[in-house]
Design an enzyme around this catalytic site. Structure first.
Site, PDB file in Angstrom:
ATOM      1  N   ASN A   1      -2.713  -5.942  10.241  1.00 51.28           N
ATOM      2  CA  ASN A   1      -2.034  -6.868   9.245  1.00 51.28           C
ATOM      3  C   ASN A   1      -1.735  -7.951  10.173  1.00 51.28           C
ATOM      4  O   ASN A   1      -1.256  -7.948  11.158  1.00 51.28           O
ATOM      5  CB  ASN A   1      -0.920  -6.404   8.466  1.00 51.28           C
ATOM      6  CG  ASN A   1      -0.713  -7.267   7.340  1.00 51.28           C
ATOM      7  OD1 ASN A   1      -1.414  -7.955   6.631  1.00 51.28           O
ATOM      8  ND2 ASN A   1       0.735  -7.495   7.044  1.00 51.28           N
TER       9      ASN A   1
ATOM     10  N   LEU B   1       7.118  -1.973   5.266  1.00 53.99           N
ATOM     11  CA  LEU B   1       6.309  -3.204   4.830  1.00 53.99           C
ATOM     12  C   LEU B   1       6.437  -4.300   5.953  1.00 53.99           C
ATOM     13  O   LEU B   1       7.680  -4.528   6.245  1.00 53.99           O
ATOM     14  CB  LEU B   1       7.044  -3.831   3.701  1.00 53.99           C
ATOM     15  CG  LEU B   1       6.804  -5.213   3.112  1.00 53.99           C
ATOM     16  CD1 LEU B   1       5.243  -5.082   2.628  1.00 53.99           C
ATOM     17  CD2 LEU B   1       7.398  -5.700   1.964  1.00 53.99           C
TER      18      LEU B   1
ATOM     19  N   LEU C   1       0.812  -1.194   0.003  1.00 54.16           N
ATOM     20  CA  LEU C   1       0.183  -0.118  -0.102  1.00 54.16           C
ATOM     21  C   LEU C   1       0.808   1.279  -0.038  1.00 54.16           C
ATOM     22  O   LEU C   1       1.903   1.291   0.523  1.00 54.16           O
ATOM     23  CB  LEU C   1      -0.820  -0.085   1.216  1.00 54.16           C
ATOM     24  CG  LEU C   1      -1.852  -1.108   1.226  1.00 54.16           C
ATOM     25  CD1 LEU C   1      -2.597  -1.395   2.533  1.00 54.16           C
ATOM     26  CD2 LEU C   1      -2.953  -1.025   0.324  1.00 54.16           C
TER      27      LEU C   1
ATOM     28  N   HIS D   1       1.010 -11.349   9.532  1.00 52.11           N
ATOM     29  CA  HIS D   1       1.980 -11.679   9.036  1.00 52.11           C
ATOM     30  C   HIS D   1       2.417 -13.135   9.510  1.00 52.11           C
ATOM     31  O   HIS D   1       2.451 -13.225  10.380  1.00 52.11           O
ATOM     32  CB  HIS D   1       3.085 -10.659   8.904  1.00 52.11           C
ATOM     33  CG  HIS D   1       4.177 -11.219   8.226  1.00 52.11           C
ATOM     34  ND1 HIS D   1       4.186 -10.957   6.809  1.00 52.11           N
ATOM     35  CD2 HIS D   1       5.393 -11.899   8.449  1.00 52.11           C
ATOM     36  CE1 HIS D   1       5.323 -11.303   6.193  1.00 52.11           C
ATOM     37  NE2 HIS D   1       6.221 -11.938   7.282  1.00 52.11           N
TER      38      HIS D   1
HETATM   39  C1  GRF Z   1      -1.811 -15.904   5.910  1.00 48.57           C
HETATM   40  O1  GRF Z   1      -1.115 -16.735   6.053  1.00 48.57           O
HETATM   41  C2  GRF Z   1      -1.539 -14.571   6.587  1.00 48.57           C
HETATM   42  O2  GRF Z   1      -0.642 -14.497   7.521  1.00 48.57           O
HETATM   43  C3  GRF Z   1      -0.919 -13.986   5.390  1.00 48.57           C
HETATM   44  O3  GRF Z   1      -1.619 -14.483   4.029  1.00 48.57           O
HETATM   45  C4  GRF Z   1      -2.340 -15.705   4.517  1.00 48.57           C
HETATM   46  C5  GRF Z   1      -3.700 -15.467   4.307  1.00 48.57           C
HETATM   47  O4  GRF Z   1      -4.621 -16.596   4.404  1.00 48.57           O
HETATM   48  N1  GRF Z   1      -0.896 -12.376   5.294  1.00 48.57           N
HETATM   49  P1  GRF Z   1      -6.137 -16.686   4.179  1.00 48.57           P
HETATM   50  O5  GRF Z   1      -6.314 -16.085   2.654  1.00 48.57           O
HETATM   51  O6  GRF Z   1      -6.469 -15.981   5.266  1.00 48.57           O
HETATM   52  O7  GRF Z   1      -6.451 -18.282   4.184  1.00 48.57           O
END
Ligand code: GRF
Length: 221
Positions: free
Chosen positions: A115, A152, A101, A117
């Site tokens: 977010n 990021l 973004l 991660h």
């Molecule tokens: C997850 O592992 C999250 O940590 C990452 O992207 C993945 C998304 O998985 N940012 P989902 O689409 O919620 O199944």
């Protein structure tokens, strides 16, 4: 006198790019009455994201803002921001949203964008974290939930949960172990935000009224 009325649910918008299992965990936790939030909309930058079907099945407005239709990031982010703001969310939840973004958009949602991660940040920002964790031979991997800033995967981390890396693990086994924790953790953190227990003041996370100096561990609170 105590107000008997329950507080209004926190209006949120969830951004996705793919499968949406975290979205599903949030939908299910709300449905069980364990998360005082209302998903006003789910927005995906990819038309094929199967998370869009999860939203539709739950009766949530599902929108596509296809990034390939915009000449540059600024154009895409302006359209995204306008779409999000039409729903007046108090929190924007990135749940597997795979676009970087622009600083302008991030600033607009300062303190109200989260977010998730799949690593123990600051280890392994960016993509392909499970494979990179295995290649680095780490003993522990995991998940982090953080406020979004223009670094990021670098915003202040609210909570982390570690999982062991086990002998014989491949990337998908490790990813599945991490995801089980993601699905528990994300609804919890959103609940804390809804309850006013976690907030961001400038760059400082406040948790239960006190500065959070190290991220919470998955077991705490
Ligand atoms: C997850 O592992 C999250 O940590 C990452 O992207 C993945 C998304 O998985 N940012 P989902 O689409 O919620 O199944």
């Amino acid at each position: 006198m105590k107000d008997a009325r329950p507080a209004a649910p926190l209006p949120i918008v969830v951004l996705i790019s793919g499968n949406g299992t975290n979205l599903q965990a949030i939908i299910d936790t709300i449905a069980r009455g364990r998360l005082p939030a209302q998903i006003r909309a789910v927005i995906s930058n990819r038309a094929q994201a199967s998370g869009l079907d999860r939203a539709r099945r739950a009766g949530i407005p599902a929108e596509i803002i296809d990034h390939t239709r915009y000449p540059d990031r600024d154009g895409f982010d302006a359209a995204l921001q306008a779409a999000i703001d039409r729903y007046h969310p108090e929190l924007v939840v990135l749940a597997g949203f795979m676009r970087i973004l622009t600083p302008a958009l991030v600033k607009h949602y300062h303190g109200r964008m989260l977010n998730i991660h799949p690593s123990l940040l600051p280890a392994f920002p960016g993509l392909d974290t499970h494979r990179r964790a295995l290649a680095a031979n780490v003993k522990e991997h995991g998940v982090s939930i953080h406020f979004v800033t223009d670094q990021l995967d670098g915003g202040p981390v609210i909570i982390q949960k570690a999982v062991p890396v086990l002998p014989g693990d491949g990337a998908s086994a490790l990813a599945a172990r991490v995801q089980r924790e993601e699905h528990r953790l994300y609804p919890r953190v959103i609940r804390w935000f809804a309850e006013g227990r976690v907030k961001l003041h400038n760059q400082q996370i406040m948790f239960d009224g006190a500065p959070l100096t190290v991220p919470l561990a998955g077991e705490s609170a």
